[in-house]
Motif scaffolding. Structure first.
Motif, PDB file in Angstrom:
ATOM      1  N   PRO A 113       6.902  -1.670   3.086  1.00  0.00           N
ATOM      2  CA  PRO A 113       7.646  -1.214   3.854  1.00  0.00           C
ATOM      3  C   PRO A 113       8.824  -2.335   4.601  1.00  0.00           C
ATOM      4  O   PRO A 113       9.923  -2.700   4.965  1.00  0.00           O
ATOM      5  CB  PRO A 113       7.834  -0.226   4.858  1.00  0.00           C
ATOM      6  N   LEU A 114       8.141  -3.212   4.877  1.00  0.00           N
ATOM      7  CA  LEU A 114       8.457  -4.590   5.121  1.00  0.00           C
ATOM      8  C   LEU A 114       9.178  -5.620   4.179  1.00  0.00           C
ATOM      9  O   LEU A 114      10.096  -6.792   4.608  1.00  0.00           O
ATOM     10  CB  LEU A 114       7.839  -4.525   6.007  1.00  0.00           C
ATOM     11  N   LEU A 115       9.605  -4.949   3.062  1.00  0.00           N
ATOM     12  CA  LEU A 115       9.676  -6.008   1.537  1.00  0.00           C
ATOM     13  C   LEU A 115      11.070  -5.972   1.326  1.00  0.00           C
ATOM     14  O   LEU A 115      11.596  -4.798   1.058  1.00  0.00           O
ATOM     15  CB  LEU A 115       8.483  -6.671   1.125  1.00  0.00           C
ATOM     16  N   ASN A 116      11.655  -6.278   1.266  1.00  0.00           N
ATOM     17  CA  ASN A 116      12.453  -6.281   0.516  1.00  0.00           C
ATOM     18  C   ASN A 116      12.271  -5.417  -1.294  1.00  0.00           C
ATOM     19  O   ASN A 116      10.640  -5.720  -1.352  1.00  0.00           O
ATOM     20  CB  ASN A 116      13.870  -7.259  -0.009  1.00  0.00           C
ATOM     21  N   PRO A 117      13.331  -5.123  -2.146  1.00  0.00           N
ATOM     22  CA  PRO A 117      13.145  -3.791  -2.815  1.00  0.00           C
ATOM     23  C   PRO A 117      12.182  -5.183  -4.387  1.00  0.00           C
ATOM     24  O   PRO A 117      11.168  -4.785  -5.055  1.00  0.00           O
ATOM     25  CB  PRO A 117      14.037  -3.477  -3.983  1.00  0.00           C
ATOM     26  N   VAL A 118      12.829  -6.536  -4.335  1.00  0.00           N
ATOM     27  CA  VAL A 118      12.280  -7.341  -5.610  1.00  0.00           C
ATOM     28  C   VAL A 118      10.611  -7.987  -5.375  1.00  0.00           C
ATOM     29  O   VAL A 118      10.099  -7.779  -5.924  1.00  0.00           O
ATOM     30  CB  VAL A 118      12.855  -8.361  -5.666  1.00  0.00           C
ATOM     31  N   VAL A 119      10.017  -8.256  -3.755  1.00  0.00           N
ATOM     32  CA  VAL A 119       9.440  -8.770  -3.814  1.00  0.00           C
ATOM     33  C   VAL A 119       8.302  -7.753  -3.523  1.00  0.00           C
ATOM     34  O   VAL A 119       7.134  -7.965  -4.076  1.00  0.00           O
ATOM     35  CB  VAL A 119       9.102  -8.958  -2.092  1.00  0.00           C
ATOM     36  N   ALA A 120       8.493  -6.164  -3.542  1.00  0.00           N
ATOM     37  CA  ALA A 120       7.362  -5.083  -2.989  1.00  0.00           C
ATOM     38  C   ALA A 120       7.706  -4.603  -4.629  1.00  0.00           C
ATOM     39  O   ALA A 120       6.044  -3.994  -5.274  1.00  0.00           O
ATOM     40  CB  ALA A 120       8.406  -3.806  -2.514  1.00  0.00           C
ATOM     41  N   MET A 121       7.618  -4.398  -5.388  1.00  0.00           N
ATOM     42  CA  MET A 121       8.046  -5.119  -6.915  1.00  0.00           C
ATOM     43  C   MET A 121       7.284  -5.713  -7.263  1.00  0.00           C
ATOM     44  O   MET A 121       6.007  -5.274  -8.265  1.00  0.00           O
ATOM     45  CB  MET A 121       8.818  -4.941  -7.449  1.00  0.00           C
ATOM     46  N   SER A 122       7.126  -7.033  -7.343  1.00  0.00           N
ATOM     47  CA  SER A 122       6.293  -8.046  -7.459  1.00  0.00           C
ATOM     48  C   SER A 122       5.489  -7.827  -7.204  1.00  0.00           C
ATOM     49  O   SER A 122       4.152  -8.070  -7.989  1.00  0.00           O
ATOM     50  CB  SER A 122       6.895  -9.647  -7.027  1.00  0.00           C
ATOM     51  N   LEU A 123       5.509  -7.689  -5.991  1.00  0.00           N
ATOM     52  CA  LEU A 123       3.481  -7.247  -5.401  1.00  0.00           C
ATOM     53  C   LEU A 123       3.228  -5.831  -5.465  1.00  0.00           C
ATOM     54  O   LEU A 123       1.615  -6.247  -6.620  1.00  0.00           O
ATOM     55  CB  LEU A 123       3.931  -6.844  -4.076  1.00  0.00           C
ATOM     56  N   VAL A 124       3.666  -5.202  -5.963  1.00  0.00           N
ATOM     57  CA  VAL A 124       2.810  -3.999  -6.485  1.00  0.00           C
ATOM     58  C   VAL A 124       2.533  -4.392  -7.773  1.00  0.00           C
ATOM     59  O   VAL A 124       1.235  -3.661  -9.220  1.00  0.00           O
ATOM     60  CB  VAL A 124       3.671  -2.562  -6.864  1.00  0.00           C
ATOM     61  N   PHE A 125       3.144  -4.816  -9.310  1.00  0.00           N
ATOM     62  CA  PHE A 125       2.892  -5.648 -10.557  1.00  0.00           C
ATOM     63  C   PHE A 125       1.824  -6.608 -10.044  1.00  0.00           C
ATOM     64  O   PHE A 125       0.558  -6.287 -10.984  1.00  0.00           O
ATOM     65  CB  PHE A 125       4.107  -6.260 -11.161  1.00  0.00           C
ATOM     66  N   VAL A 126       1.220  -7.809  -9.373  1.00  0.00           N
ATOM     67  CA  VAL A 126       0.167  -8.308  -8.879  1.00  0.00           C
ATOM     68  C   VAL A 126      -1.108  -7.329  -8.848  1.00  0.00           C
ATOM     69  O   VAL A 126      -1.841  -7.443  -9.088  1.00  0.00           O
ATOM     70  CB  VAL A 126       1.062  -8.934  -8.033  1.00  0.00           C
ATOM     71  N   MET A 127      -0.466  -6.187  -8.364  1.00  0.00           N
ATOM     72  CA  MET A 127      -1.821  -5.257  -7.536  1.00  0.00           C
ATOM     73  C   MET A 127      -2.474  -4.325  -8.766  1.00  0.00           C
ATOM     74  O   MET A 127      -3.702  -4.201  -9.139  1.00  0.00           O
ATOM     75  CB  MET A 127      -1.598  -4.484  -6.682  1.00  0.00           C
ATOM     76  N   LEU A 128      -1.243  -4.142  -9.368  1.00  0.00           N
ATOM     77  CA  LEU A 128      -1.671  -3.445 -10.894  1.00  0.00           C
ATOM     78  C   LEU A 128      -2.023  -3.723 -11.363  1.00  0.00           C
ATOM     79  O   LEU A 128      -3.238  -3.322 -12.699  1.00  0.00           O
ATOM     80  CB  LEU A 128      -0.451  -1.905 -11.128  1.00  0.00           C
ATOM     81  N   ALA A 129      -1.520  -4.786 -11.909  1.00  0.00           N
ATOM     82  CA  ALA A 129      -2.333  -5.610 -12.964  1.00  0.00           C
ATOM     83  C   ALA A 129      -3.760  -6.411 -12.092  1.00  0.00           C
ATOM     84  O   ALA A 129      -4.662  -6.617 -13.544  1.00  0.00           O
ATOM     85  CB  ALA A 129      -1.610  -7.546 -13.195  1.00  0.00           C
ATOM     86  N   GLY A 130      -3.601  -6.958 -11.174  1.00  0.00           N
ATOM     87  CA  GLY A 130      -5.685  -7.248 -11.117  1.00  0.00           C
ATOM     88  C   GLY A 130      -6.475  -5.822 -10.875  1.00  0.00           C
ATOM     89  O   GLY A 130      -7.633  -6.566 -11.087  1.00  0.00           O
ATOM     90  N   THR A 131      -5.904  -4.528 -10.882  1.00  0.00           N
ATOM     91  CA  THR A 131      -6.510  -4.016 -10.538  1.00  0.00           C
ATOM     92  C   THR A 131      -7.300  -3.883 -12.058  1.00  0.00           C
ATOM     93  O   THR A 131      -8.411  -3.220 -11.830  1.00  0.00           O
ATOM     94  CB  THR A 131      -6.273  -2.376  -9.715  1.00  0.00           C
ATOM     95  N   ILE A 132      -6.290  -3.536 -12.369  1.00  0.00           N
ATOM     96  CA  ILE A 132      -6.836  -3.250 -13.960  1.00  0.00           C
ATOM     97  C   ILE A 132      -7.227  -3.974 -14.634  1.00  0.00           C
ATOM     98  O   ILE A 132      -8.537  -3.684 -15.287  1.00  0.00           O
ATOM     99  CB  ILE A 132      -5.009  -3.134 -14.864  1.00  0.00           C
ATOM    100  N   GLY A 133      -6.799  -5.937 -14.448  1.00  0.00           N
ATOM    101  CA  GLY A 133      -7.951  -6.700 -15.550  1.00  0.00           C
ATOM    102  C   GLY A 133      -9.585  -6.439 -14.420  1.00  0.00           C
ATOM    103  O   GLY A 133     -10.561  -7.212 -14.527  1.00  0.00           O
ATOM    104  N   PHE A 134      -9.288  -6.260 -13.114  1.00  0.00           N
ATOM    105  CA  PHE A 134     -10.919  -6.484 -12.430  1.00  0.00           C
ATOM    106  C   PHE A 134     -11.438  -4.846 -12.859  1.00  0.00           C
ATOM    107  O   PHE A 134     -13.201  -5.442 -13.139  1.00  0.00           O
ATOM    108  CB  PHE A 134     -10.418  -6.168 -10.638  1.00  0.00           C
ATOM    109  N   ASN A 135     -11.043  -3.614 -13.378  1.00  0.00           N
ATOM    110  CA  ASN A 135     -11.928  -2.615 -13.728  1.00  0.00           C
ATOM    111  C   ASN A 135     -11.853  -3.148 -15.237  1.00  0.00           C
ATOM    112  O   ASN A 135     -13.151  -2.558 -15.258  1.00  0.00           O
ATOM    113  CB  ASN A 135     -10.629  -2.003 -13.984  1.00  0.00           C
ATOM    114  N   MET A 136     -11.114  -3.868 -16.094  1.00  0.00           N
ATOM    115  CA  MET A 136     -11.539  -4.117 -17.286  1.00  0.00           C
ATOM    116  C   MET A 136     -12.519  -5.117 -17.633  1.00  0.00           C
ATOM    117  O   MET A 136     -13.762  -4.686 -18.003  1.00  0.00           O
ATOM    118  CB  MET A 136     -10.141  -5.001 -17.731  1.00  0.00           C
ATOM    119  N   TYR A 137     -12.767  -6.042 -16.170  1.00  0.00           N
ATOM    120  CA  TYR A 137     -14.266  -7.270 -15.983  1.00  0.00           C
ATOM    121  C   TYR A 137     -15.490  -6.340 -15.767  1.00  0.00           C
ATOM    122  O   TYR A 137     -16.122  -6.137 -16.729  1.00  0.00           O
ATOM    123  CB  TYR A 137     -13.722  -7.579 -15.034  1.00  0.00           C
ATOM    124  N   LEU A 138     -15.651  -4.749 -15.061  1.00  0.00           N
ATOM    125  CA  LEU A 138     -16.213  -4.201 -14.551  1.00  0.00           C
ATOM    126  C   LEU A 138     -17.503  -3.929 -15.586  1.00  0.00           C
ATOM    127  O   LEU A 138     -18.144  -3.145 -15.742  1.00  0.00           O
ATOM    128  CB  LEU A 138     -16.033  -3.437 -13.426  1.00  0.00           C
TER     129      LEU A 138
END
Length: 725
Positions: free
Chosen positions: A386-411
């Motif tokens: 809620p504290l971020l502007n839309p562009v930064v928020a979307m970038s953060l979400v993309f990084v989190m999704l990519a990181g979650t998927i990447g770590f999950n696939m590693y496991l």
């Protein structure tokens, strides 16, 4: 700030709902469904592929049914099949994905016995009875099984309404009735079973159940149990039983220390031939599918019976499963890799997984780990987004999704199946809710801001505020601002002598243009009082050059005012001169309208001084009067000093100036005026003579006439004490 608190509270509530689902407090079916789909996607992306030659499917296919007749085949034919598989082709183990629950009997002998009985030939009937025992198909089939590594199949029924309806015989259990063993696993519990004929079960090497009670709600076989409980004992599955016979070893339970105390079953794995087989709380394993159907060699059963197998070497030393792919035998199942999959190949995949140690593990700790992920990242994302502007928020979400998927696939590659859908859905949901909430609330806020400031500011400035409301502080702030006041000379008298319609028309035309000019210079319309316009510069948005903007705006307003007078005179209307005052100073600005009315305005002494600067024009004979505080901030503007004014109610003089053009500043008139002003300011006796000469040379200059009159009356210096406002 309030809307951020609401968004954070909403985000944390969503994270709490997801956490409650993971903790098992209640169930969100969509997450479970998405988790199944994400598992299927990961499985299909990492299928090893290829054909495993160690296990062969003896297929009761459509060709076999046409050649050998409809199923079930006679036990004599099956006896022939078993003998040829072992004696001619040399298979190592044979598993039956079928059950032989009913006696077959010798129909020919029974028919002849009935005929002889009807004819009254008792002696012939006795002989037929002896032959019937000698050529009993079940007995002959049992003899073919005797001494050969054959694993029969049977099924368990978990329907509690069918207690006591079991048929046939069960094999020896893998784990005898034992309270500790039974308590250590939540294996499916059977109420009854469908076993093989006792004569067949006694002759077979082993048997394993082929029922799959762990089928998902969508009907897809992702897991199968390796153990099944019946009356306190645990029995092994067909795939496990075949592997155990092939490896010639016993199954051992492996327990996790301390888990039972926490209420979780302590048996976490089985051990066979030194290999660890991870099982979940239901004794289930995730089927390690190699690929689509026919990931194992398929050999038609009729080719075995006729000894016409194209590649006989494929059977030598192999594990064989007898099962059906013919559609009419209803042994086709839905799996993650194919919607129509032969059930016998599910068991083959389990056996191959035991041999390879290739099972993925969904460990007991994954629920706790997922709960921790939901709690930590849900809180983090819920608070930060809620504290971020839309562009930064979307970038953060993309990084989190990519990181979650990447770590999950590693496991996943390490053999650990960690939940994925809930984590992804949480992040996506939080982002979507914040985006929708932000869009709706921010859109509403922008509409309110546009509506509130559309009468105050130019459209461009309104859009700036709407795009970034953080630039606006409605709660109030102290700013250094420049204030501009206008008024029309003699307007009260003018309003009394013209028709109302003409008055409204003229005033609206005049004010529209005046406000338009103010907005063009980035000024804020504070208010309109009758014919007067009050404007603010450097609020609500920052304007570093606010003083110069206000002065240039004043000159344009003055120019428009004179043009408007000329225009009205051509229409026979005598319109008054516009007088303008400008002052710079600190003031408090914000919404002073309360909760029911929006009134963005400023309060402070600097505003009163600006108003006085406007009103003194009528005493000075000028149209625009600017204070010293404004002049000091204008580096590119030219002025001439008018006088030091002690305004009514004040004790200190405010030096007033008149803005002039660059050409005027370099003119002889202004040069002579400045020289005379300096003499007056120094209280020189030569000041009067200097102004007398100026009055002769420039008789139309009201400021020169003002000072000449003062000096003639004996006043000295530049300071004038204003008796009126």
């Amino acid at each position: 700030m309030r809307r951020y608190v609401l968004r954070i509270a909403l985000s944390l509530t969503i994270a709490l709902v997801f956490a409650a689902h993971v903790a098992g407090i209640f169930e969100l079916g969509i997450i479970d469904r998405l988790e199944d789909l994400s598992y299927d996607a990961r499985l299909n992306l990492t299928l090893p592929g290829g054909v495993d030659p160690r296990i062969v499917i003896i297929d009761i296919d459509e060709t076999s049914l046409r050649q050998e007749g409809h199923w079930p085949w006679s036990r004599i034919k099956l006896k022939d099949l078993v003998e040829k598989l072992f004696d001619h082709y040399g298979v190592a183990v044979l598993g039956f994905d079928v059950v032989f629950a009913e006696r077959e009997g010798n129909y020919v002998v029974n028919m002849l016995r009935d005929v002889s009985a009807q004819a009254g030939d008792d002696e012939f009937s006795e002989k037929l009875g002896a032959y019937a025992d000698q050529y009993d198909p079940d007995q002959l089939f049992a003899e073919a099984l005797e001494g050969r590594p054959v694993v029969l199949g049977y099924f368990f029924n978990t329907d509690p309404t069918k207690v006591g309806e079991q048929t046939g015989a069960l094999p020896e259990p893998t784990f005898e009735e034992d309270d500790y063993i039974t308590r250590s696993i939540f294996a499916p519990r059977a109420s009854t079973y469908g076993g093989n004929l006792p004569v067949l079960q006694e002759s077979a090497w082993n048997a394993g159940f082929f029922s799959t009670p762990l089928i998902a709600r969508d009907g897809v076989i992702r897991r199968v149990p390796l153990l099944h409980e019946y009356e306190g004992s645990l029995y092994e599955s067909l795939g496990l039983a075949v592997a155990r016979v092939y490896l010639d070893d016993i199954v051992l339970p492996l327990f996790a220390e301390g888990v039972e105390v926490a209420g979780y079953p302590s048996m976490e794995a089985l051990e066979l031939a030194g290999e660890r087989i991870p099982i979940d709380a239901d004794s289930g394993v995730l089927v390690p599918y190699r690929g689509p159907p026919r990931s194992f060699p398929y050999i038609s059963a009729t080719d075995v019976l006729k000894l016409t197998v194209p590649d006989a070497q494929a059977l030598d030393g192999a594990i064989a499963f007898l099962g059906a792919s013919a559609a009419g035998l209803a042994d086709l199942r839905a799996t993650p890799v194919e919607a129509v999959f032969p059930g016998v190949e599910v068991h083959a995949n389990v056996t191959a997984g035991i041999l390879d140690g290739s099972f993925k593990e969904r460990a007991a700790y994954t629920r706790g780990a997922e709960l921790g992920y939901i709690a930590v990242f849900g809180t983090l994302v819920g608070v930060v987004l809620p504290l971020l502007n839309p562009v930064v928020a979307m970038s953060l979400v993309f990084v989190m999704l990519a990181g979650t998927i990447g770590f999950n696939m590693y496991l996943w590659q390490q053999g650990v199946v960690f939940p994925l859908a809930g984590s992804l859905l949480l992040v996506i949901t939080l982002f979507s809710v914040n985006a929708v909430y932000g869009f709706s609330v921010e859109s509403r806020s922008k509409r309110l801001l546009r509506r509130a400031f559309s009468s105050y500011l130019s459209p461009a400035l309104v859009e700036q505020i709407a795009d970034d409301p953080n630039k606006l502080r409605l709660e109030g702030e102290t700013r250094m601002m420049t204030f501009l006041f206008t008024d029309i000379a003699g307007f009260t008298t003018f309003a009394e002598r013209v028709e109302p319609k003409l008055l409204v028309s003229l005033l609206n035309e005049y004010l529209d243009s005046m406000c338009g000019i103010v907005m063009d210079y980035g000024g804020t319309i504070d208010k309109i009082v009758g014919d007067a316009v009050h404007a603010i510069f450097n609020a609500p948005l920052d304007q570093p050059d606010h003083a110069e903007l206000a002065v240039r705006c004043a000159l344009d307003l003055d120019r428009f005012g004179m043009e408007f007078i000329e225009k009205q005179e051509q229409q026979g209307v005598k319109f008054g001169v516009t007088r303008i005052g400008v002052n710079t100073g600190p003031a408090v600005v914000g919404n002073f309208g309360g909760s029911r009315r929006f009134d963005y305005t400023a309060h402070g002494d600097a505003i009163n001084t600006a108003a006085r600067m406007e009103s003194v024009n009528k005493h000075l004979g000028t149209r625009v009067c600017v204070s010293r505080t404004t002049v000091d901030l204008c580096t590119d503007q030219h002025f001439r000093p008018i006088a030091g004014l002690v305004l009514k109610g004040k004790t200190e003089a405010v030096v007033a100036y008149e803005p002039i053009s660059e050409d005027e500043a370099s003119s002889q008139r202004v040069k002579d005026y400045l020289a005379a002003y300096e003499l007056m300011k120094a209280e020189s006796t030569e000041a009067r003579a200097a102004f007398e000469k100026l009055a002769v040379d420039y008789p139309d200059d009201p400021v020169i006439q003002l000072h000449l009159g003062r000096l003639t009356e004996g006043e000295v210096g530049e300071v004038l004490v204003m008796a009126e406002k």
